[in-house]
Structures are given as C-alpha cells and as structure tokens.
Scaffold this active site. Structure first.
Site, PDB file in Angstrom:
ATOM      1  N   ASN A 205       0.811  -1.224   0.000  1.00  0.00           N
ATOM      2  CA  ASN A 205       0.000   0.000   0.000  1.00  0.00           C
ATOM      3  C   ASN A 205       0.847   1.280   0.000  1.00  0.00           C
ATOM      4  O   ASN A 205       0.372   2.320  -0.440  1.00  0.00           O
ATOM      5  CB  ASN A 205      -0.913  -0.036   1.243  1.00  0.00           C
ATOM      6  CG  ASN A 205      -1.499   1.319   1.554  1.00  0.00           C
ATOM      7  OD1 ASN A 205      -2.481   1.729   0.952  1.00  0.00           O
ATOM      8  ND2 ASN A 205      -0.886   2.062   2.476  1.00  0.00           N
TER       9      ASN A 205
ATOM     10  N   TYR B  25       3.277   9.000 -11.553  1.00  0.00           N
ATOM     11  CA  TYR B  25       2.419   8.203 -10.662  1.00  0.00           C
ATOM     12  C   TYR B  25       1.605   7.174 -11.458  1.00  0.00           C
ATOM     13  O   TYR B  25       1.499   6.008 -11.058  1.00  0.00           O
ATOM     14  CB  TYR B  25       1.504   9.164  -9.905  1.00  0.00           C
ATOM     15  CG  TYR B  25       0.563   8.538  -8.918  1.00  0.00           C
ATOM     16  CD1 TYR B  25       1.018   8.099  -7.670  1.00  0.00           C
ATOM     17  CD2 TYR B  25      -0.802   8.407  -9.187  1.00  0.00           C
ATOM     18  CE1 TYR B  25       0.147   7.544  -6.741  1.00  0.00           C
ATOM     19  CE2 TYR B  25      -1.681   7.856  -8.277  1.00  0.00           C
ATOM     20  CZ  TYR B  25      -1.198   7.430  -7.056  1.00  0.00           C
ATOM     21  OH  TYR B  25      -2.071   6.881  -6.140  1.00  0.00           O
TER      22      TYR B  25
ATOM     23  N   LYS C 251       1.546   3.072 -11.145  1.00  0.00           N
ATOM     24  CA  LYS C 251       0.331   2.320 -10.816  1.00  0.00           C
ATOM     25  C   LYS C 251      -0.073   1.361 -11.950  1.00  0.00           C
ATOM     26  O   LYS C 251      -0.639   0.295 -11.695  1.00  0.00           O
ATOM     27  CB  LYS C 251      -0.805   3.296 -10.481  1.00  0.00           C
ATOM     28  CG  LYS C 251      -0.537   4.104  -9.199  1.00  0.00           C
ATOM     29  CD  LYS C 251      -0.435   3.197  -7.986  1.00  0.00           C
ATOM     30  CE  LYS C 251      -0.206   3.937  -6.694  1.00  0.00           C
ATOM     31  NZ  LYS C 251      -0.174   3.055  -5.514  1.00  0.00           N
TER      32      LYS C 251
END
Ligand code: NAP
Length: 246
Positions: free
Chosen positions: A89, A154, A158
């Site tokens: 996470n 980012y 991801k």
C-alpha cells in the site's frame, strides 16, 4: 476469519494503509504495520488496534530500499515463522506537468510505488512458495488504468503495479497463492487533501455515486481479497471508485 494469519501492510501509519491494518486485525490477523517516517502515527494505529482487541507490531522500513525490505521480511519470518497476507500500500506522489517534471520526480515515485511493491513481493513470494499459500494484494489506482494529467510518473507506477500483479498471479497460481490489485478512485486521505478545490470539484462531478470514497471502502475490498471467500480470484484489478472508471 483471519485468526492465526500473519499480515504485512506497507504504509500503515495513516490513510488507506491504516484502515487496511485495522480491518485485518479486526478479523483476527496479526498485523505488521510498516511505516517510513511516521513512527508516532504508526504507534498510535497499533494502540488503536490493541484497544480494539487486535494484535500487531510496527516496523520501520523504507520500501524503496531492497536491503531494508529484505531485512523486514526476514525479521517477520524469524519472529513469526510465516507470512500469509502481503498488502503493498505504501505510495507517494510527485505531481507536475511533464515539462516541469524532473527525472528525480519519476525516479522517486517509481522507487517507492513500483520497486517497493516488487521487493516486497519478491521476498514474500519466496516464503509463500514454501508455504504453498498466500495472498498478495497490491494497491494500484484508477489513474494506472485511465491516466491523469499531471501524474505521468504516478500513473506509470500504478499501471506497472497492474502488470506485475497479473504476471505474478500467473507465476504463483499453481502453488495456491493469489495476487490481485485494488484500484481506488478518489479517497479522502492526506494524499488527496493537497488538491485544489477546483480539482476536487471536477473529480466529484466524475463520480457516479456522487461522493468521495473513504479509506474503509478500500479496506473492505482488501479484506475480501484476503478472505477464504476470494480463494478463486487471482490476477484481477478491482476498482473501488464510486463508478468513476465505468
Ligand atoms: P498517504 O495518506 O499519503 O499515506 C501514505 C503511506 O505510505 C504512509 O503511511 C507513509 O508512511 C507510507 N510510505 C510512503 N513512502 C514510504 C516508503 N518509502 N516506505 C514505507 N512507507 C512509505 O496515502 P493514501 O492516500 O493512504 O494512499 C495509500 C495508497 O493508496 C498509495 O499507494 C496510493 O497511491 C493509493 N491510492 C490512493 C488514492 C487516494 O485517493 N487517496 C487513490 C488511489 C490510490 P510514513 O508516513 O510513515 O512515511
């Protein structure tokens, strides 16, 4: 119930990781709460877990360091002898439009989000293969599927997590280990607090359910993927986004 299971949640000192750690502990798992800078906050989360009757410990480790990550998982195995649930996470953002984005902003985000996930999966997989069981749950993002202006670094991290999730699900499936990703939309945490009222308003307009998500919404999905009910689910990306990605 997750009684007797050992879980590691990276980035558990606040936000979504905190909720995931609390949810797993509530179901009976012993939770190792990884943090990087926020020791006091991690300690507070652990106290909340203990007050609610759960069990766990905190562990400081920068997941972008292979050495530290290997050491963390080694310590968990020394102390507990197994690792049943890994939740990757921990994540950071370094947003900017591409012309202003420095290579360091790309490196920092890939190092923590993508490589951090890779290192934890690599050292956890070694043990899970021995156990012939395990659950790996990676926190991706809607941005890794649909992209977002100002987040090329980012979104690359991801999207990379989704690719790694699917590949590892194929590698480990025959040994009873599942690997899945959760792709949250806009969740109210410190990460999204920084966004301007304009952007928040625009985001809200794109959410069919008409409100932002809560960390608990993501935690419930992780809990399901860690449960026996999800035993036949692997290599999937589950959106928790109020319909934003529909
Ligand atoms: P957050 O409130 O900013 O918390 C980030 C957590 O990651 C903190 O616990 C932090 O620990 C930890 N962390 C950062 N760098 C680390 C490192 N190098 N090593 C270990 N831990 C590190 O973020 P959040 O909103 O809860 O997001 C959690 C995850 O969900 C992230 O992967 C994020 O990309 C993803 N996500 C969030 C949203 C959203 O809308 N919020 C949407 C999609 C996906 P310390 O404070 O101890 O350093």
């Amino acid at each position: 119930m997750l009684n007797g299971k050992i879980a590691l949640v990276t980035g558990a000192s606040r936000g979504i990781g905190r909720s995931i750690a609390q949810a797993l502990a509530r179901q009976g798992a012993y939770v190792v709460l990884n943090y990087h800078g926020g020791e006091e906050r991690a300690q507070k989360v652990l106290e909340e877990i203990r007050e609610a009757g759960g069990q766990g410990e905190i562990y400081r480790c920068d997941v972008s360091s292979e050495e530290q990550t290997k050491e963390m998982i080694g310590q968990i195995l020394t102390r507990h002898g197994r690792l049943d649930i890994l939740v990757n996470n921990a994540g950071i953002t370094r947003d900017n439009l591409i012309l202003r984005m420095k290579a360091e902003d790309l490196d920092a985000v890939l190092d923590t989000n993508l490589k951090g996930t890779f290192y934890c999966m690599k050292y956890a997989a070694k043990q899970m293969l021995r156990q012939r069981s395990g659950r790996v749950i990676n926190i991706s993002s809607i941005v890794g599927i649909h992209g977002n202006a100002g987040q090329v670094n980012y979104s690359a991290s991801k999207a990379g997590i989704i690719g790694m999730t699917k590949s590892l699900a194929k590698e480990l499936g025959s040994r009873g280990i599942t690997v899945n990703a959760v792709a949250p939309g806009f969740i109210e945490t410190e990460m999204t607090e920084e966004l301007s009222p304009d952007i928040r308003e625009r985001m809200l307009g794109a959410i069919p359910l008409g409100h932002f998500g809560r960390a608990e919404d993501v935690a419930e999905t992780v809990l399901f993927l860690a449960s026996d009910q999800a035993a036949y689910i692997t290599g999937q990306v589950i959106g928790v986004d109020g319909g934003m990605g529909a």
